[in-house]
Design an enzyme around this catalytic site. Structure first.
Site, short mmCIF file in Angstrom:
data_model
loop_
_atom_site.label_atom_id
_atom_site.label_comp_id
_atom_site.label_asym_id
_atom_site.label_seq_id
_atom_site.Cartn_x
_atom_site.Cartn_y
_atom_site.Cartn_z
N GLY A 297 0.87 -1.17 0.00
CA GLY A 297 0.00 0.00 0.00
C GLY A 297 0.91 1.21 0.00
NE ARG B 263 0.51 2.23 -6.47
CZ ARG B 263 1.72 2.72 -6.33
NH1 ARG B 263 2.77 1.97 -6.57
NH2 ARG B 263 1.90 3.95 -5.92
NE ARG C 32 3.99 9.09 -8.04
CZ ARG C 32 4.54 7.94 -7.66
NH1 ARG C 32 5.81 7.69 -7.92
NH2 ARG C 32 3.82 7.02 -7.05
CG ASP D 164 4.32 -3.28 -5.79
OD1 ASP D 164 4.78 -4.33 -6.27
OD2 ASP D 164 4.99 -2.50 -5.10
CG ASN D 165 6.88 -0.59 -8.22
OD1 ASN D 165 6.20 0.02 -7.41
ND2 ASN D 165 8.05 -1.10 -7.92
NE ARG E 68 8.97 5.45 -0.54
CZ ARG E 68 10.20 5.49 -0.98
NH1 ARG E 68 11.08 6.28 -0.39
NH2 ARG E 68 10.58 4.74 -1.98
N GLY F 190 8.57 5.89 6.12
CA GLY F 190 7.62 6.72 5.37
C GLY F 190 8.26 7.89 4.64
CE LYS G 247 8.41 7.11 -4.42
NZ LYS G 247 8.61 6.54 -5.75
CG ASP H 222 6.07 3.57 -7.52
OD1 ASP H 222 5.77 4.77 -7.46
OD2 ASP H 222 5.69 2.73 -6.67
P1 AMP Z 1 8.71 0.21 -4.10
O1 AMP Z 1 8.91 -1.12 -4.76
O2 AMP Z 1 9.97 0.98 -3.81
O3 AMP Z 1 7.78 1.06 -4.91
O4 AMP Z 1 8.06 0.00 -2.67
C1 AMP Z 1 7.38 -1.16 -2.27
C2 AMP Z 1 6.49 -0.86 -1.08
O5 AMP Z 1 7.26 -0.41 0.03
C3 AMP Z 1 5.44 0.19 -1.31
O6 AMP Z 1 4.28 -0.24 -0.66
C4 AMP Z 1 6.03 1.43 -0.68
O7 AMP Z 1 5.05 2.34 -0.25
C5 AMP Z 1 6.78 0.84 0.50
N1 AMP Z 1 7.94 1.65 0.91
C6 AMP Z 1 9.10 1.84 0.25
N2 AMP Z 1 9.93 2.63 0.96
C7 AMP Z 1 9.29 2.97 2.09
C8 AMP Z 1 9.62 3.77 3.24
N3 AMP Z 1 10.79 4.38 3.37
N4 AMP Z 1 8.70 3.87 4.21
C9 AMP Z 1 7.50 3.25 4.12
N5 AMP Z 1 7.13 2.48 3.09
C10 AMP Z 1 8.01 2.34 2.09
MG MG Z 2 6.17 1.17 -5.58
#
Ligand code: AMP
Ligand code: MG
Length: 468
Positions: A84, A176, A169, A243-244, A87, A119, A106, A253
């Site tokens: 979800g 997604r 953004r 999810d991306n 952040r 976050g 973000k 992402d």
């Molecule tokens: P990503 O593949 O980088 O897009 O992130 C995968 C998941 O991790 C997503 O649900 C993001 O919201 C979460 N996420 C990534 N970095 C952080 C962070 N620093 N704090 C909280 N959630 C994160």
């Molecule tokens: Mg992501």
């Protein structure tokens, strides 16, 4: 009010969101604003003086209704139901002409989906996302856009302690593939149905009344065309988890992405991707794998087999879009198809064998055509390809077209690194100068620019940190 929000998602899908204000991380400084994009979103209004405070959560953004969206996803091949917005927050939607645009911030602080993480977003990864999205946009590749970048006072622990930032953004949608996987996993069939129809209506209004099979075809086609453009321009996304992937087929992402410098199609940039799942040559196949996961997730909305024809078309869509772009880049759109294939294949082998720069080699080709003499790569081992090329084009060179599609400047990791280091030290001039070049990548005035230079041996960045 400078931005007229329509918070459609928050209104329509309360069961898959959490209301969550931006949580400030100290005072903020506006490092960059995309003034053209701001003007589009605000119907030409001047940005307010306190915009950075809105983005940084120090003052509420009038009209916005910040929410974290719940989704799931397949990460590196494995289903993860706990994802979800951990952040990033959706601020709301804005009407631009007859379309809606999402505005999202973000790095806005933890949410119920942060899974213990902070976050936050670091300045480094926020700058990298800004650079890539604006570079892809200028190349004509569908992508989310960067609206504004603020630096915070936050000190963020990653491999080292880094300055914090927030990036605003825009996107056609933040829905997604993983949103539908969440609905499937939780048995939220009604939500899934409404979310599918609503997203189609927002992204492809003309398909609002069409069959699900036709609507799904639009998703397949957009995804295929996006990935075809990545392949033609040497872009490696790096984390193609479901999810991306945006339903709208926009590049989305950005993590440890890269544009190829030397043409090394087998190279892996993401250091957590040990199996090479998301390498450059894997992207077309992974796109289809992800679309299959989406098809499975929305299967409760369809009859058995109904989505298969669209999936069967994916490869042909991607191939045709890729060959079109490559034909333009090589200036051979009017050459017969079999010769075109042979020239494209021969060109890529030539680049690979010679470790040639993927972008600048196209510019060497333009120089060769203009001067009538083989230049760069073509002057040594490329002689026989050059002869084949000249015979194929005859008198019909397409130099004007080629100059419109072959950039001098793309995001190169060593340049991104220089800009990031300068910004971390408090100097943002370099960042602005680089963005100006990326906005106008085809301009001949960039030929001698520092931003057109490939990395020297000691400047090469071989792998990128996934932390952001
Ligand atoms: P990503 O593949 O980088 O897009 O992130 C995968 C998941 O991790 C997503 O649900 C993001 O919201 C979460 N996420 C990534 N970095 C952080 C962070 N620093 N704090 C909280 N959630 C994160
Ligand atoms: Mg992501």
């Amino acid at each position: 009010m400078p931005i007229n929000f329509d918070n459609r998602f928050a209104r329509k899908f309360p069961e898959i969101i959490t209301h969550q204000p931006i949580q400030p991380d100290g005072k903020v400084k506006l490092l960059w604003l995309n003034t053209d994009l701001w003007a589009e979103l605000s119907a030409g209004e001047q940005p307010p003086d306190n915009l950075a405070d809105w983005l940084g959560g120090l003052e509420p953004w009038p009209g916005a209704e910040p929410i974290a969206q719940k989704y799931a996803g397949h990460q590196f091949g494995h289903f993860n139901p706990y994802l979800g917005d951990g952040r990033g927050l959706l601020m709301g939607q804005v009407a631009v002409g007859d379309k809606l645009q999402d505005i999202h911030v973000k790095g806005a602080g933890p949410t119920p989906y942060s899974r213990g993480a902070d976050g936050r977003a670091v300045l480094r990864s926020s700058i990298r996302e800004l650079l890539a999205s604006e570079a892809l946009h200028a190349l004509g590749i569908p992508t989310t856009r960067a609206l504004a970048l603020i630096k915070t006072e936050g000190k963020i622990q990653r491999e080292r302690v880094e300055p914090g930032a927030m990036l605003a953004r825009t996107a056609a949608t933040h829905v997604r593939f993983g949103h539908f996987e969440h609905c499937f996993h939780r048995g939220l069939e009604e939500t899934m149905k409404n979310l599918w129809q609503d997203t189609i209506e927002v992204v492809w209004p003309h398909l609002a009344g069409a069959s699900i099979a036709d609507q799904f075809s639009a998703v397949v086609k957009s995804t295929a065309e996006m990935i075809a453009a990545w392949q033609a321009y040497g872009f490696i996304h790096g984390v193609m988890n479901t999810d991306n992937l945006s339903l709208a087929g926009e590049t989305f992402d950005f993590g440890p992405y890269a544009f190829l410098d030397e043409y090394e199609p087998e190279k892996i940039f993401n250091h957590t991707d040990a199996g090479g799942r998301y390498g450059f040559l894997q992207q077309p196949g992974v796109g289809l794998w992800n679309l299959r996961k989406l098809a499975q997730a929305i299967s409760p909305l369809t009859k058995a087999g109904e989505l298969q024809p669209a999936l069967d078309n994916y490869e042909a869509e991607l191939r045709s879009a890729y060959l079109n772009l490559m034909a333009k880049r090589l200036g051979i759109p009017s050459v017969p198809a079999d010769q075109r294939m042979s020239l494209i294949g021969g060109w890529l082998s030539l680049l690979e064998v010679n470790n040639a720069d993927y972008q600048l080699s196209f510019r060497d080709l333009i120089d060769s055509i203009e001067s009538g003499e083989p230049k760069g790569l073509l002057s040594n081992s490329g002689e026989s390809w050059w002869q084949e090329y000249k015979a194929a084009i005859g008198e019909n060179s397409e130099v004007t077209l080629m100059k419109q599609v072959n950039p001098w400047v793309i995001v190169r990791n060593h340049h991104a690194q220089q800009v990031i280091e300068a910004s971390e030290a408090g100097n943002d001039d370099l960042l602005r100068d680089y963005i100006a070049a990326l906005f106008n990548p085809f301009s001949d005035s960039l030929r001698e620019s520092r931003w057109a230079k490939p990395p020297a041996a000691e400047e090469k960045v071989s792998q990128l940190s996934c932390s952001s």
